[in-house]
Design a protein around this motif. Structure first.
Motif, mmCIF file in Angstrom:
data_model
loop_
_atom_site.group_PDB
_atom_site.id
_atom_site.type_symbol
_atom_site.label_atom_id
_atom_site.label_comp_id
_atom_site.label_asym_id
_atom_site.label_seq_id
_atom_site.Cartn_x
_atom_site.Cartn_y
_atom_site.Cartn_z
ATOM 1 N N SER A 188 56.671 93.535 136.750
ATOM 2 C CA SER A 188 57.439 92.944 137.846
ATOM 3 C C SER A 188 57.642 94.005 138.921
ATOM 4 O O SER A 188 58.248 95.048 138.674
ATOM 5 C CB SER A 188 58.786 92.432 137.338
ATOM 6 O OG SER A 188 59.561 91.903 138.380
ATOM 7 N N VAL A 189 57.115 93.732 140.145
ATOM 8 C CA VAL A 189 57.146 94.695 141.233
ATOM 9 C C VAL A 189 58.024 94.154 142.360
ATOM 10 O O VAL A 189 57.831 93.040 142.839
ATOM 11 C CB VAL A 189 55.727 94.970 141.769
ATOM 12 C CG1 VAL A 189 55.758 96.048 142.852
ATOM 13 C CG2 VAL A 189 54.776 95.362 140.640
ATOM 14 N N SER A 190 59.011 94.959 142.789
ATOM 15 C CA SER A 190 59.860 94.631 143.947
ATOM 16 C C SER A 190 60.622 93.334 143.779
ATOM 17 O O SER A 190 60.857 92.598 144.743
ATOM 18 C CB SER A 190 59.013 94.562 145.232
ATOM 19 O OG SER A 190 58.326 95.759 145.463
ATOM 20 N N ALA A 191 61.056 93.041 142.568
ATOM 21 C CA ALA A 191 61.742 91.776 142.296
ATOM 22 C C ALA A 191 63.249 91.892 142.518
ATOM 23 O O ALA A 191 63.836 92.958 142.313
ATOM 24 C CB ALA A 191 61.479 91.330 140.863
ATOM 25 N N PRO A 192 63.889 90.779 142.899
ATOM 26 C CA PRO A 192 65.354 90.762 142.909
ATOM 27 C C PRO A 192 65.880 90.669 141.486
ATOM 28 O O PRO A 192 65.194 90.177 140.586
ATOM 29 C CB PRO A 192 65.678 89.485 143.689
ATOM 30 C CG PRO A 192 64.526 88.579 143.381
ATOM 31 C CD PRO A 192 63.317 89.486 143.302
ATOM 32 N N ALA A 193 67.103 91.131 141.292
ATOM 33 C CA ALA A 193 67.756 90.979 139.987
ATOM 34 C C ALA A 193 68.656 89.752 139.953
ATOM 35 O O ALA A 193 68.910 89.199 138.888
ATOM 36 C CB ALA A 193 68.578 92.225 139.652
ATOM 37 N N GLU A 232 69.196 87.750 133.894
ATOM 38 C CA GLU A 232 69.495 86.981 132.679
ATOM 39 C C GLU A 232 68.238 86.751 131.848
ATOM 40 O O GLU A 232 68.317 86.615 130.604
ATOM 41 C CB GLU A 232 70.114 85.640 133.054
ATOM 42 C CG GLU A 232 71.496 85.738 133.665
ATOM 43 C CD GLU A 232 71.975 84.431 134.249
ATOM 44 O OE1 GLU A 232 73.206 84.187 134.234
ATOM 45 O OE2 GLU A 232 71.143 83.634 134.738
ATOM 46 N N ALA A 233 67.084 86.694 132.502
ATOM 47 C CA ALA A 233 65.838 86.442 131.789
ATOM 48 C C ALA A 233 65.339 87.657 131.014
ATOM 49 O O ALA A 233 64.759 87.520 129.932
ATOM 50 C CB ALA A 233 64.765 85.992 132.780
ATOM 51 N N VAL A 234 65.567 88.843 131.575
ATOM 52 C CA VAL A 234 64.962 90.058 131.021
ATOM 53 C C VAL A 234 65.255 90.272 129.531
ATOM 54 O O VAL A 234 64.332 90.601 128.764
ATOM 55 C CB VAL A 234 65.395 91.285 131.855
ATOM 56 C CG1 VAL A 234 65.155 92.585 131.100
ATOM 57 C CG2 VAL A 234 64.622 91.309 133.174
ATOM 58 N N PRO A 235 66.490 90.106 129.044
ATOM 59 C CA PRO A 235 66.722 90.351 127.619
ATOM 60 C C PRO A 235 65.943 89.410 126.696
ATOM 61 O O PRO A 235 65.741 89.731 125.524
ATOM 62 C CB PRO A 235 68.238 90.123 127.464
ATOM 63 C CG PRO A 235 68.796 90.316 128.835
ATOM 64 C CD PRO A 235 67.747 89.801 129.760
ATOM 65 N N ARG A 236 65.496 88.293 127.211
ATOM 66 C CA ARG A 236 64.770 87.319 126.393
ATOM 67 C C ARG A 236 63.279 87.628 126.285
ATOM 68 O O ARG A 236 62.561 86.934 125.565
ATOM 69 C CB ARG A 236 64.945 85.913 126.968
ATOM 70 C CG ARG A 236 66.399 85.487 127.158
ATOM 71 C CD ARG A 236 66.475 84.035 127.571
ATOM 72 N NE ARG A 236 67.842 83.629 127.918
ATOM 73 C CZ ARG A 236 68.222 82.371 128.123
ATOM 74 N NH1 ARG A 236 67.326 81.392 128.021
ATOM 75 N NH2 ARG A 236 69.473 82.085 128.440
ATOM 76 N N ILE A 237 62.811 88.631 127.013
ATOM 77 C CA ILE A 237 61.379 88.932 127.039
ATOM 78 C C ILE A 237 60.927 89.706 125.807
ATOM 79 O O ILE A 237 59.792 89.548 125.346
ATOM 80 C CB ILE A 237 61.025 89.699 128.327
ATOM 81 C CG1 ILE A 237 61.273 88.803 129.551
ATOM 82 C CG2 ILE A 237 59.586 90.188 128.303
ATOM 83 C CD1 ILE A 237 61.073 89.513 130.877
ATOM 84 N N GLU A 282 68.709 97.933 133.153
ATOM 85 C CA GLU A 282 69.864 97.932 132.255
ATOM 86 C C GLU A 282 69.846 96.703 131.353
ATOM 87 O O GLU A 282 70.150 96.798 130.160
ATOM 88 C CB GLU A 282 71.155 97.966 133.071
ATOM 89 C CG GLU A 282 72.414 98.023 132.212
ATOM 90 C CD GLU A 282 73.677 98.108 133.045
ATOM 91 O OE1 GLU A 282 74.770 98.117 132.442
ATOM 92 O OE2 GLU A 282 73.582 98.170 134.294
ATOM 93 N N ALA A 283 69.450 95.558 131.915
ATOM 94 C CA ALA A 283 69.369 94.339 131.103
ATOM 95 C C ALA A 283 68.283 94.450 130.045
ATOM 96 O O ALA A 283 68.411 93.899 128.949
ATOM 97 C CB ALA A 283 69.106 93.139 132.005
ATOM 98 N N ALA A 284 67.199 95.175 130.362
ATOM 99 C CA ALA A 284 66.107 95.339 129.404
ATOM 100 C C ALA A 284 66.442 96.332 128.304
ATOM 101 O O ALA A 284 65.930 96.230 127.188
ATOM 102 C CB ALA A 284 64.845 95.784 130.138
ATOM 103 N N GLY A 285 67.292 97.319 128.609
ATOM 104 C CA GLY A 285 67.623 98.337 127.615
ATOM 105 C C GLY A 285 66.402 99.159 127.226
ATOM 106 O O GLY A 285 65.558 99.486 128.068
ATOM 107 N N ASP A 286 66.287 99.484 125.954
ATOM 108 C CA ASP A 286 65.174 100.298 125.467
ATOM 109 C C ASP A 286 63.846 99.550 125.529
ATOM 110 O O ASP A 286 62.779 100.168 125.424
ATOM 111 C CB ASP A 286 65.426 100.746 124.028
ATOM 112 C CG ASP A 286 66.591 101.716 123.921
ATOM 113 O OD1 ASP A 286 66.906 102.365 124.940
ATOM 114 O OD2 ASP A 286 67.178 101.817 122.827
#
Length: 282
Positions: free
Chosen positions: A160-165, A213-218, A244-248
């Motif tokens: 994901s490049v230049s995306a809004p959060a 909100e989507a990132v942790p579900r990936i 931060e939402a993605a974490g490790d």
């Protein structure tokens, strides 16, 4: 089978067997789950694969462009050519853009467009690894797609490049202009005739899952977040919120001197993204 923007019935006639080695691009309209025709192009890459070696497993990049882009724009073709050095490439025009049907919902229903393109990539190369790469609006779409699709339209790695959060951001002058384009009747006329982008006049109902909100579900799908520290649309708190939402699970590249999306992604950065994809999805 679906209706093209010109009202003609369109059926994909592309054979799923692409092992002939032909470099001629394949072009067709793909039907989405909600019946929109998506103008799509498949380009064979320049990589020669040894199918008996796991480290050189075939990769197909599915590229999601930014708002007001389309499959024929020079900056989209340039990025596609860069990724073709690492694998095959599917490009497409989001709904309401270029020759695709429908109207843009600015990141909501566009998830269905990406799903159709990923499904086509898997039909054409059933044993390949599929990597979705999105820019700006497309960057938000690849995140939401990866969170929502775990079936045959799933992806094996996400960039994901230049995306809004988060949605509804108006904190920079360029984003205030984008909101004028989307929300005002005169703005939508400019979008239609100035940018070849037909924009839906209704707001979101319901509001879609935000990128953060989507990132942790990936997880556990590999995730790369790329953002420029001179992005004029979304400042660096956006990629940091996503990281931060993605974490490790996620990886963040904050690029010095880089601006926004495809136009700011130079050949060296695209090569690094290609290398990352090859190492994570190969």
């Amino acid at each position: 089978m679906s209706n093209s923007p010109a009202g003609h019935v369109v059926r994909s006639t592309v054979s799923p067997n692409c092992e002939t080695g032909s470099r001629t691009p394949l072009r067709t309209f793909l039907p989405t789950a909600d019946g929109i025709s998506i103008d799509s192009v498949y380009d064979r890459g320049s990589v020669v694969y040894n199918t008996s070696t796991p480290s050189t497993r075939h990769i197909v990049f599915v590229m999601a462009h930014g708002f007001t882009g389309d499959v024929d724009r020079p900056h989209v073709r340039r990025v596609a050519a860069a990724f073709a050095r690492y694998g095959d490439v599917v490009t497409f025009s989001f709904r309401g853009h270029g020759r695709s049907g429908g109207r843009s919902t600015v990141g909501d229903r566009e998830v269905l467009d990406l799903a159709a393109a990923v499904g086509w990539a898997r039909e054409l190369q059933p044993h390949a690894r599929v990597v979705t790469v999105g820019f700006s609006m497309g960057g938000s779409v690849v995140l939401r797609h990866a969170a929502l699709h775990q079936d045959h339209q799933r992806t094996d790695a996400v960039v994901s490049v230049s995306a809004p959060a988060r949605w509804y951001y108006r904190g920079t002058p360029p984003m205030r202009r984008v909101h004028w384009l989307i929300t005002r009747p005169e703005g939508r006329l400019v979008g239609r005739y100035g940018f070849r982008t037909r924009i839906h006049g209704r707001g979101w109902d319901p509001v879609p899952l935000s990128p953060a909100e989507a990132v942790p579900r990936i997880a556990p799908t590999p995730l790369l977040i790329v953002h420029g520290d001179r992005d004029g649309y979304f400042p660096v708190d956006h990629p940091r919120m996503l990281a931060e939402a993605a974490g490790d699970h996620g990886e963040l590249w904050l690029e010095p001197g880089m601006g926004h999306a495809e136009h700011a992604a130079d050949d060296a950065l695209l090569a690094r993204i290609g290398d990352w994809a090859a190492s994570r999805a190969g």
